[in-house]
Scaffold this active site. Sequence first.
Site, PDB file in Angstrom:
ATOM      1  N   LYS A  57       0.845  -1.199   0.000  1.00  0.00           N
ATOM      2  CA  LYS A  57       0.000   0.000   0.000  1.00  0.00           C
ATOM      3  C   LYS A  57       0.878   1.245   0.000  1.00  0.00           C
ATOM      4  CE  LYS A  57      -1.211   2.041   3.639  1.00  0.00           C
ATOM      5  NZ  LYS A  57      -1.721   2.418   4.966  1.00  0.00           N
ATOM      6  N   SER A  58       1.915   1.235   0.837  1.00  0.00           N
ATOM      7  CA  SER A  58       2.776   2.412   0.964  1.00  0.00           C
ATOM      8  C   SER A  58       3.426   2.770  -0.364  1.00  0.00           C
ATOM      9  CB  SER A  58       3.841   2.156   2.034  1.00  0.00           C
ATOM     10  OG  SER A  58       3.260   1.938   3.289  1.00  0.00           O
TER      11      SER A  58
ATOM     12  N   GLY B 123      -4.762   7.298   5.916  1.00  0.00           N
ATOM     13  CA  GLY B 123      -3.801   8.328   6.293  1.00  0.00           C
ATOM     14  C   GLY B 123      -3.001   8.838   5.120  1.00  0.00           C
TER      15      GLY B 123
ATOM     16  N   SER C  59       7.916   5.434  12.378  1.00  0.00           N
ATOM     17  CA  SER C  59       7.915   4.850  11.031  1.00  0.00           C
ATOM     18  C   SER C  59       8.890   5.556  10.101  1.00  0.00           C
ATOM     19  CB  SER C  59       6.497   4.872  10.433  1.00  0.00           C
ATOM     20  OG  SER C  59       5.592   4.176  11.254  1.00  0.00           O
TER      21      SER C  59
ATOM     22  N   GLU D  53       3.118  -0.586  12.072  1.00  0.00           N
ATOM     23  CA  GLU D  53       2.055  -1.243  11.310  1.00  0.00           C
ATOM     24  C   GLU D  53       1.910  -2.714  11.686  1.00  0.00           C
ATOM     25  OE1 GLU D  53      -0.306  -0.149   8.853  1.00  0.00           O
ATOM     26  OE2 GLU D  53       0.221   1.636   9.976  1.00  0.00           O
TER      27      GLU D  53
ATOM     28  N   ARG E 287      -5.318   1.874  18.615  1.00  0.00           N
ATOM     29  CA  ARG E 287      -4.878   0.485  18.577  1.00  0.00           C
ATOM     30  C   ARG E 287      -4.401  -0.031  19.926  1.00  0.00           C
ATOM     31  NH1 ARG E 287      -1.987   0.454  12.555  1.00  0.00           N
ATOM     32  NH2 ARG E 287      -3.947   0.128  11.417  1.00  0.00           N
TER      33      ARG E 287
END
Length: 449
Positions: free
Chosen positions: A33-34, A106, A209, A331, A362
Site C-alpha cells: 500500500k505504501s 492516512g 515509522s 504497522e 490500537r
Amino acid sequence: MQSAAPPGLPAPDWVAPAANGPVRARLRPPGSKSMTNRALVLAALGRGPTTITGALRARDTELMAAALRALGASVYEGGPDGDAAAWQVTPGRPEGRATIDVGNAGTVLRFVPPAAALARADVEFRGDPRASKRPVAPLLAALRELGAVIDDEGRGAVPFIVRGQGAISGGTVTLDASGSSQLVSGLLLAAPRYDKGAEVCHRGPRVPSAPHIAMTVQMLRDAGAHVEAWSAGGESAVPDRWRVHPGELRPRAVAVEPDLSNAAPFLAAALVTGGSVTITDWPARTLQAAGPILDVLTQMGANCSHTANELRVSGSGSVRGITARLGDVSEVVPVLTALAALADSPSEFTGIGHMRTHESNRLAALAGEIGALGGDVSEREDGLVIRPRPLRASGGAVFASHDDHRLVMAAAVLGLALPDGLPVGNAATVAKTFPAFTTMWSAMLEGPP
C-alpha cells in the site's frame, strides 16, 4: 462462516480458524500500500504517463486513485500487457471545484493536500468519522507557511478546503511530525513541483515509522528528484531534515513490491504453529522495513532466510516474549501483540504511543479485545505490556475489529491457538488494504492441494 453473538456484542462476519497443525504455505501478498500510493502521487505530479505494476487494489488505493482523478489525472486500471494489478496514470488539471473523500486512509489525508495546493481549483477534503481524529494539523500549518491557502475553520482536521492557486512558492518549513511520518512524506512528494522546492525540518519527539520516509526519499530519487536528507545529530542519526529541489518528476515505470506488513500475520502463523511460510517475489533489496520486522520475528523465535526472490520464515511452535522499541514498524504491532499474547514469557513494546491515532486507538483496542479473551495487556504512555495467559473465546465472545484492518489480522493470529477459532466482528474492514485476506488465510491453513 458466521455465528450469532449475544445481545450487546458485535456480530461476527468471520471466524478466524484454529490451526490443526503446522502450516506449510507459499504465497504472494498483494502489493505494498505504501509504495502504491506514493507511486500514484508521483505519477500524477509527473511529466508524461506512468505505468505502475504489481499495485495494490484495495480501499486505500482506490481512494487515492479517485482523489487524483478529482485533481485531473487520468488513472486507468490494467497494464499494457494485461496486468490486472497495474495502473496507468497521466497527469492532468481539475475542472472547477473538486471534492476528495479520504475515507480513513492516512496516506490520502496527508499526501493529497500538498498536491492539491498546485491545482487551480478549490479542493474540499472529507472523510470517515475516524479521519477527523487523525493528525493532519501540522501538515496544514506547514502548507500555509509554504504559500498554500487552506480553510479549516480552526479545526486542523477534516473537513477542510485547499484553495489551489495553480502554484505554490515553497521554501523552508519546520513542523512536529511525531504524530505520523506521513506528515513529512506528504510534503516531500509534492515539493519538486513547488517554485523553490522545499526544505522540511522536524522538531519534536522522534518521528515514528522513519523507514517510510526513507521509502519516500528513494522513490522521489527514482522518479528523478534531487533530494537531500540529513540529521542535526550527525551522520549516524535518523534524518530530521530533508531538502527537495525543484524539478520535473518522470517516474515512467514503477514496480511495487509485495507488502511485508500484510505478510506479517502469515509469517506469525509459522511461529505459532511450528510451520513455515514462504513469500514469493520478495526482492533482494527492498524499500520496506524488512530488516527491523524480521529482526523482531527472529527475537520471538523465527528462523528467517531469503534468496534472490523469496523470503522464508519458520518456527518451532514456541514464541518468546521480548522487550523492543517498535516505533519504526508500528504497522505490524497488532500482529506482534497477538504473538506476544501467545508467548512463553512477558513482552514490553515501546515507542508506539502514536498508535492511538491510527485507524483506531490500537493500544486501547488490543488491550481490551485480548483482555476479553482472558489475556493481560496493559497500556503504558508509550506502549504495551503483554503478560501471556491462557486465552479462551467463551460465552459467544466476539473480537471486535474497531473498523481496523490490522485488528482483523491480529485476531487471525490469535484464532490459530484457540480450539474453536475466534469470531471476529466486521472482519470485512480488512479490505482497506487486503481484500483477499480471509480467503488466503483459509487457503494457508488448508495446506497445499
